[in-house]
Design an enzyme around this catalytic site. Structure first.
Site, PDB file in Angstrom:
ATOM      1  N   ARG A  77       0.844  -1.201   0.000  1.00  0.00           N
ATOM      2  CA  ARG A  77       0.000   0.000   0.000  1.00  0.00           C
ATOM      3  C   ARG A  77       0.875   1.244   0.000  1.00  0.00           C
ATOM      4  O   ARG A  77       1.786   1.387   0.807  1.00  0.00           O
ATOM      5  CB  ARG A  77      -0.908   0.010   1.228  1.00  0.00           C
ATOM      6  CG  ARG A  77      -1.645   1.338   1.486  1.00  0.00           C
ATOM      7  CD  ARG A  77      -2.980   1.403   0.794  1.00  0.00           C
ATOM      8  NE  ARG A  77      -3.648   2.674   0.893  1.00  0.00           N
ATOM      9  CZ  ARG A  77      -4.699   2.933   1.668  1.00  0.00           C
ATOM     10  NH1 ARG A  77      -5.178   2.003   2.456  1.00  0.00           N
ATOM     11  NH2 ARG A  77      -5.280   4.104   1.632  1.00  0.00           N
ATOM     12  N   ARG A  86      -5.850   1.731  -4.455  1.00  0.00           N
ATOM     13  CA  ARG A  86      -4.992   1.057  -3.482  1.00  0.00           C
ATOM     14  C   ARG A  86      -4.929  -0.440  -3.704  1.00  0.00           C
ATOM     15  O   ARG A  86      -5.908  -1.068  -4.074  1.00  0.00           O
ATOM     16  CB  ARG A  86      -5.424   1.375  -2.066  1.00  0.00           C
ATOM     17  CG  ARG A  86      -6.856   1.022  -1.781  1.00  0.00           C
ATOM     18  CD  ARG A  86      -7.426   1.894  -0.702  1.00  0.00           C
ATOM     19  NE  ARG A  86      -7.815   3.143  -1.283  1.00  0.00           N
ATOM     20  CZ  ARG A  86      -8.800   3.902  -0.868  1.00  0.00           C
ATOM     21  NH1 ARG A  86      -9.505   3.582   0.160  1.00  0.00           N
ATOM     22  NH2 ARG A  86      -9.094   5.010  -1.460  1.00  0.00           N
ATOM     23  N   ASP A  89      -6.571  -1.956   1.463  1.00  0.00           N
ATOM     24  CA  ASP A  89      -7.076  -1.026   2.454  1.00  0.00           C
ATOM     25  C   ASP A  89      -7.654  -1.852   3.592  1.00  0.00           C
ATOM     26  O   ASP A  89      -8.530  -2.687   3.368  1.00  0.00           O
ATOM     27  CB  ASP A  89      -8.165  -0.151   1.836  1.00  0.00           C
ATOM     28  CG  ASP A  89      -8.651   0.952   2.765  1.00  0.00           C
ATOM     29  OD1 ASP A  89      -7.887   1.358   3.657  1.00  0.00           O
ATOM     30  OD2 ASP A  89      -9.793   1.409   2.588  1.00  0.00           O
ATOM     31  N   ASP A  91      -9.435  -1.529   7.309  1.00  0.00           N
ATOM     32  CA  ASP A  91     -10.086  -0.613   8.238  1.00  0.00           C
ATOM     33  C   ASP A  91     -10.530  -1.349   9.482  1.00  0.00           C
ATOM     34  O   ASP A  91     -11.076  -2.456   9.395  1.00  0.00           O
ATOM     35  CB  ASP A  91     -11.318   0.023   7.592  1.00  0.00           C
ATOM     36  CG  ASP A  91     -10.974   1.020   6.507  1.00  0.00           C
ATOM     37  OD1 ASP A  91      -9.967   1.728   6.654  1.00  0.00           O
ATOM     38  OD2 ASP A  91     -11.721   1.093   5.515  1.00  0.00           O
TER      39      ASP A  91
END
Length: 158
Positions: A77, A86, A89, A91
């Protein structure tokens, strides 16, 4: 939450899940199917592949976030500009029932209740999930039917 829209998104998500499963103190409990969706707030990019994973960990939320950011970097990344395409990712969407509002970490994820590509895989692996401050994930998902998300593949075997 896992997402990618560069290179081999499904492969990147699989690699992230495998690496996450090798971290001491982290146990992957469930993984959702893979879902495809158009990028939000970033027109002109390739579609995203998304998934949600449930883990068990004793790591504090800020240490878990650091682990996720390090894993993103290790898997290629690059953060060139906000909402850039990207390769991966990761989260931190929820941390039990906790609510955190720190400069570097907000839990629940501040926009997850507005995104079908997050709620659909979340409800798949945890139909009774609730989002602190917003309520039932299943109820919230029902209100996002107009967002186009499609199932791509069954969950990876962990």
């Amino acid at each position: 939450g896992l997402g990618a829209n560069l290179g081999n998104p499904a492969g990147q998500i699989r690699a992230a899940l495998e690496d996450l499963g090798r971290v001491p103190g982290v146990r992957v409990l469930r993984s959702s199917s893979l879902y495809a969706s158009a990028p939000v707030d970033a027109p002109g990019q390739p579609d995203f592949v998304n998934a949600v994973v449930m883990i068990e960990t004793a790591l504090a939320p800020h240490l878990l976030l650091r682990l996720l950011l390090d894993l993103e970097a290790r898997l290629g990344r690059v953060r060139s500009f906000p909402n850039a395409p990207r390769s991966l990712d990761l989260d931190l969407l929820l941390y039990g029932e906790e609510t955190l509002d720190l400069p570097e970490l907000r839990v629940p994820h501040p926009r997850m209740h507005l995104r079908r590509f997050v709620l659909e895989p979340l409800v798949e692996i945890s139909p009774d999930a609730t989002i602190p401050g917003h309520g039932s994930a299943m109820r919230l998902l029902a209100g996002l039917a107009s967002q186009n998300v499609k199932t791509l593949a069954a969950p990876f075997k962990i």
